[in-house]
Design an enzyme around this catalytic site. Structure first.
Site, PDB file in Angstrom:
ATOM      1  N   ASP A  64       0.852  -1.186   0.000  1.00 48.96           N
ATOM      2  CA  ASP A  64       0.000   0.000   0.000  1.00 48.96           C
ATOM      3  C   ASP A  64       0.893   1.243   0.000  1.00 48.96           C
ATOM      4  OD1 ASP A  64      -1.095   0.605   3.431  1.00 48.96           O
ATOM      5  OD2 ASP A  64       0.836  -0.045   2.694  1.00 48.96           O
ATOM      6  N   TYR A  66       2.965   4.774   0.635  1.00 47.61           N
ATOM      7  CA  TYR A  66       3.626   5.425   1.767  1.00 47.61           C
ATOM      8  C   TYR A  66       2.616   6.345   2.447  1.00 47.61           C
ATOM      9  CZ  TYR A  66       7.992   3.964  -0.552  1.00 47.61           C
ATOM     10  OH  TYR A  66       9.007   3.257  -1.138  1.00 47.61           O
ATOM     11  N   PHE A  77       6.663   1.858  -4.366  1.00 49.71           N
ATOM     12  CA  PHE A  77       8.063   2.065  -3.992  1.00 49.71           C
ATOM     13  C   PHE A  77       8.609   3.448  -4.359  1.00 49.71           C
ATOM     14  CE2 PHE A  77       7.861  -2.618  -4.239  1.00 49.71           C
ATOM     15  CZ  PHE A  77       8.282  -2.935  -2.964  1.00 49.71           C
ATOM     16  N   HIS A 186      10.884  -9.484   0.671  1.00 45.94           N
ATOM     17  CA  HIS A 186      10.652  -8.048   0.488  1.00 45.94           C
ATOM     18  C   HIS A 186      11.970  -7.282   0.678  1.00 45.94           C
ATOM     19  CE1 HIS A 186       8.903  -4.051   1.166  1.00 45.94           C
ATOM     20  NE2 HIS A 186       7.835  -4.512   0.545  1.00 45.94           N
TER      21      HIS A 186
END
Length: 225
Positions: A64, A66, A77, A186
């Site tokens: 989701d 920032y 990202f 991740h």
């Protein structure tokens, strides 16, 4: 919210009339009225606007947006110019440096990737300020799952980079043998050392694209200063 246009609009049109999406839209109108929500309304669908369906060559899935001020702008990202590079993106840059020799840039703005066919999709497209994962379960997952299924059904080779449990869970939606599916932990500082570093995904993606007669991605994000 600005409308999705072009081939994405045609492909996703059936979703817009479904009850879940109508409820999602109503929920978002209420959320943006009552709270500070990111990204700005006009940037929610930037991943779709910057990377038309017919141009998608690589798919990177995030979770989701920032949740701090000025960061999110609709690409997973990625952060706006002038914003500090988040830790996960720093690790992505480090992996790019080790794989391909890319220098570490002074910004985290990834529009260059999106314009080359890297579809930077979060599973959830909005979030309340300072409240991570606050918009999970309001309908976005159904919409982005529909997006992933549309990508899976494309009759051309494509690379999917799935990093972390949330992204890897979407593997069950991908069954097209034309596509290359890459999985790794991740890039978060909590998990990057468990196998994201050294995964080789960026080189593997470019090798796959080249082998299928497609232009490689120039992964180098240039300095602003």
């Amino acid at each position: 919210m600005p409308p999705i246009q072009g081939e994405w609009e045609k492909a996703l049109k059936p979703e817009f009339d479904k009850e879940y999406y109508v409820n999602l839209y109503k929920k978002l109108v209420s959320e943006y009225r009552q709270f500070s929500v990111f990204p700005p309304k006009q940037e929610i669908f930037n991943a779709y606007h910057f990377t038309p369906l017919d141009d998608v060559k690589v798919v990177i899935l995030g979770q989701d947006p920032y949740h701090d001020v000025g960061q999110a702008h609709g690409l997973c990202f990625s952060v706006q110019k002038g914003i500090d590079i988040p830790p996960s993106l720093k690790n992505i840059y480090e992996e790019l440096h080790n794989e391909l020799g890319c220098y570490i840039p002074d910004n985290g703005y990834l529009e260059k990737w999106a314009r080359q066919g890297v579809f930077l999709l979060n599973a959830v497209l909005t979030v309340r300020a300072h409240n991570p994962q606050s918009h999970q379960g309001i309908g976005w997952e159904r919409f982005t799952d529909a997006t992933i299924k549309i990508l899976n059904d494309q009759d051309r080779p494509m690379v999917f980079m799935l990093w972390g449990k949330s992204a890897i869970s979407k593997k069950e939606l991908l069954n097209n043998p034309k596509h290359l599916i890459l999985t790794a932990p991740h890039p978060s500082p909590l998990s990057a050392y468990r196998g994201f570093f050294g995964c080789g995904h960026f080189k593997k993606a470019n090798d796959f694209l080249r082998e299928n007669g497609l232009r490689e991605i120039d992964w180098q994000i240039e300095n602003i200063k």
